[in-house]
Design an enzyme around this catalytic site. Structure first.
Site, short mmCIF file in Angstrom:
data_model
loop_
_atom_site.label_atom_id
_atom_site.label_comp_id
_atom_site.label_asym_id
_atom_site.label_seq_id
_atom_site.Cartn_x
_atom_site.Cartn_y
_atom_site.Cartn_z
N ILE A 87 9.66 -5.26 10.02
CA ILE A 87 8.57 -4.90 10.93
C ILE A 87 7.32 -4.46 10.19
O ILE A 87 6.28 -4.23 10.80
CB ILE A 87 9.00 -3.78 11.90
N GLY A 88 7.39 -4.33 8.86
CA GLY A 88 6.20 -3.93 8.12
C GLY A 88 6.42 -4.05 6.63
O GLY A 88 7.55 -3.98 6.15
N GLY A 129 4.27 -3.22 2.69
CA GLY A 129 3.10 -2.76 1.95
C GLY A 129 3.28 -3.03 0.47
O GLY A 129 4.20 -3.74 0.06
N GLY A 130 2.40 -2.45 -0.34
CA GLY A 130 2.48 -2.69 -1.76
C GLY A 130 3.67 -2.01 -2.41
O GLY A 130 4.08 -2.39 -3.50
N MET A 131 4.22 -0.98 -1.75
CA MET A 131 5.30 -0.22 -2.34
C MET A 131 6.66 -0.53 -1.73
O MET A 131 7.66 -0.62 -2.43
CB MET A 131 5.01 1.28 -2.20
N LYS A 179 13.16 2.23 5.56
CA LYS A 179 12.19 1.88 4.52
C LYS A 179 12.87 1.85 3.16
O LYS A 179 13.60 2.79 2.81
CB LYS A 179 11.04 2.89 4.51
N ASP A 203 -3.14 11.69 2.22
CA ASP A 203 -3.41 10.28 2.54
C ASP A 203 -3.45 10.09 4.06
O ASP A 203 -2.87 9.15 4.60
CB ASP A 203 -2.34 9.37 1.92
#
Length: 528
Positions: A77-78, A80-82, A100, A194
């Site tokens: 579902i998602g 990112g860079g990490m 995650k 952040d």
């Protein structure tokens, strides 16, 4: 083709490093799946699709559900860079969660693993209704960390901004809750660092959930692990002192909260530019734009609140996230905000240095006017105070008399439930929980002062004692203008039977204040 066959048929339970790219692999001859497929698709191989499919069929790799620890992975579902986020199902409870894990190609990055573990460890220590809860932190068979968390199906403030920017009141309500969550994190000595729209998620009911504590910092730690990370926040939302790598405080998170609210109301962040460096430079040397220059229809008070958050000097911002939340609540209630529109001493001093003659004349006029007012003060009639609404009430924090002080959360929960039930009655003016938190300690309570400060005629206070499976609740409804008790009641219930107590209590308070309940309001309170 022979090597391909050997690679696929050599899938084993252990792990190793790919000889070509260094990624973790389970293929027997040392190639990862990505390199294996690339080799199979090289033009010189001249392998037909039919031959390749036949080779894969011969490997007899079983088709089974992909599991990660105690979770069945349903879909991605998602990403990112990490890391990558999946929708997953917990094996025994069957609960649907978000999971995650670190991206495989980041497995050898010390900075990425450190940030990932920091995010899990930090969020797991926080327990607040507007902070995304962490359920479990673990590692996969190949040693890569992962954690499961609540699945927020409402998207994020980034995706919701186009719909929210036309509803300023809803934007402020959301950010008041986010500010309370950040104040809670600050009280636990944790800075987020952040905060940006993509890191504020929304649950199925539209409630905000602060997430992604990957850059969080403990205020009392001696070393800052995140100084080694290449990522330092999101340009456009980080405070100038944070972008410059200077020492910073909770005021940096308050700057980010103001930038998020600016984005929600104006449809864009305070500073925009061709690249990240341009945005950071603007924030460092240029005052933030005024909200009403971009969205003229919005009120001046909202512009003032945001300008206070976006001050370049950290000391000029709100002193805490709680103070910001309180001003947002005051705006929602139609009361005067506490933020000053400008910082006058420095501005007046600079103006007087540039215009000494005008400054002297203005000072003389001010002195003359003050003298006239002082001499004529007896002739000015004292303005009559406006009467307070009879059907207005503030629910003060309940005292916890339980032997176990950990039951203080039980007293807070009962106060919240009573306040929520009363707020659903249209004829009552009910002050928010944020505004009454200043009166936490009973020794500091002066009913007349509370009445004037909050603009209410009545105050509800009480105490909670939990012993075993029983709960004893004492409540008093007081006319704060004269300290007169209007109504009092004592409830002795089993804990299991206390769930519907707030509806009964709200009904009796409404009757004591002569507030009429509409049929749907009465039905709603009876059902609680």
């Amino acid at each position: 083709m022979n090597r391909l066959a050997q690679s696929v048929s050599g899938i084993e339970t252990g792990t190793s490093k790919c000889e070509q790219c260094g990624a973790t692999t389970r293929l027997g001859d040392g190639m990862c799946l990505s390199c294996f497929l690339k080799e199979g698709l090289q033009p010189e191989q001249q392998a037909s699709a039919a031959a390749f499919e036949r080779l894969l069929a011969e490997t007899d790799v079983p088709d089974k559900q992909w599991r990660l620890g105690n979770y069945e992975i349903l879909e991605e579902i998602g990403r990112g860079g990490m890391g990558v986020i999946y929708r997953a199902r917990q094996r025994h409870s069957r609960r649907i969660v978000a999971l995650k894990r670190v991206l495989t190609y980041q497995a050898d990055s010390h900075e990425t693993l450190a940030r990932f573990r920091r995010e899990a460890e930090t969020a797991a220590t926080l327990d607040h209704p507007n902070i995304l809860p962490i359920y479990e932190v673990s590692e996969s068979e190949d040693g890569l960390p992962y954690f499961s968390m609540k699945l927020a199906i409402g998207g994020s403030l980034r995706t919701a901004t186009p719909a929210l920017c036309h509803n300023p009141r809803q934007c402020v309500q959301l950010m008041a809750k986010v500010a309370c969550a950040i104040e809670y994190a600050h009280s636990r000595k944790i800075l987020h660092r952040d905060l940006q729209p993509g890191n504020v998620l929304l649950d199925a009911h539209g409630e905000p959930l602060v997430s992604d504590f990957g850059l969080a910092k403990w205020l009392d730690e001696q070393t800052d692990l995140t100084r080694t990370l290449t990522t330092f926040g999101t340009p456009g939302y980080i405070a100038p002192e944070q972008a410059e790598g200077l020492s910073f405080s909770p005021a940096a998170d308050i700057y980010s909260l103001g930038a998020i609210l600016f984005n929600l109301l104006a449809g864009r962040p305070p500073f925009v530019g061709a690249n990240a460096l341009s945005v950071i430079r603007q924030a460092s040397v240029t005052p933030a734009p005024k909200l009403r220059e971009i969205a003229p229809s919005l009120g001046r008070d909202l512009e003032t609140i945001i300008a206070r958050c976006l001050e370049r000097d950290p000391k000029a911002r709100y002193r805490s996230a709680a103070a910001l939340a309180q001003d947002l609540e005051r705006w929602l209630e139609g009361r005067h905000i506490l933020a000053r529109r400008v910082l006058p001493p420095a501005r007046i001093w600079r103006w007087s240095r540039r215009n000494p003659i005008l400054a002297g004349a203005a000072a003389a006029c001010l002195i003359l006017t003050s003298a006239v007012v002082w001499l004529a003060r007896e002739q000015f009639a004292k303005a009559p105070e406006l009467p307070l609404p009879e059907k207005s009430i503030a629910v003060l924090p309940f005292e916890n008399f339980s032997d176990n002080k950990e039951n203080s959360y039980f007293a807070v929960g009962i106060q919240d439930d009573v306040l929520t039930s009363l707020a659903q009655i249209r004829e009552l003016k009910v002050i928010s929980r944020t505004s009454v938190m200043a009166y936490q300690k009973p020794s500091r309570r002066n009913m007349r002062e509370i009445s004037r400060a909050l603009g209410v005629a009545n105050v509800l206070e009480g105490s909670v004692r939990r012993t075993g499976n029983r709960v004893l609740l004492n409540v008093q409804l007081i006319d704060a203008r004269n300290d007169r008790h209007i109504w009092a009641q004592r409830y002795d219930r089993a804990v299991a039977d206390s769930i519907g107590l707030q509806g009964e209590l709200a009904t009796q308070i409404a009757a004591a204040l002569k507030a009429k309940l509409a049929p749907e309001e009465k039905a709603r309170l009876d059902a609680r």
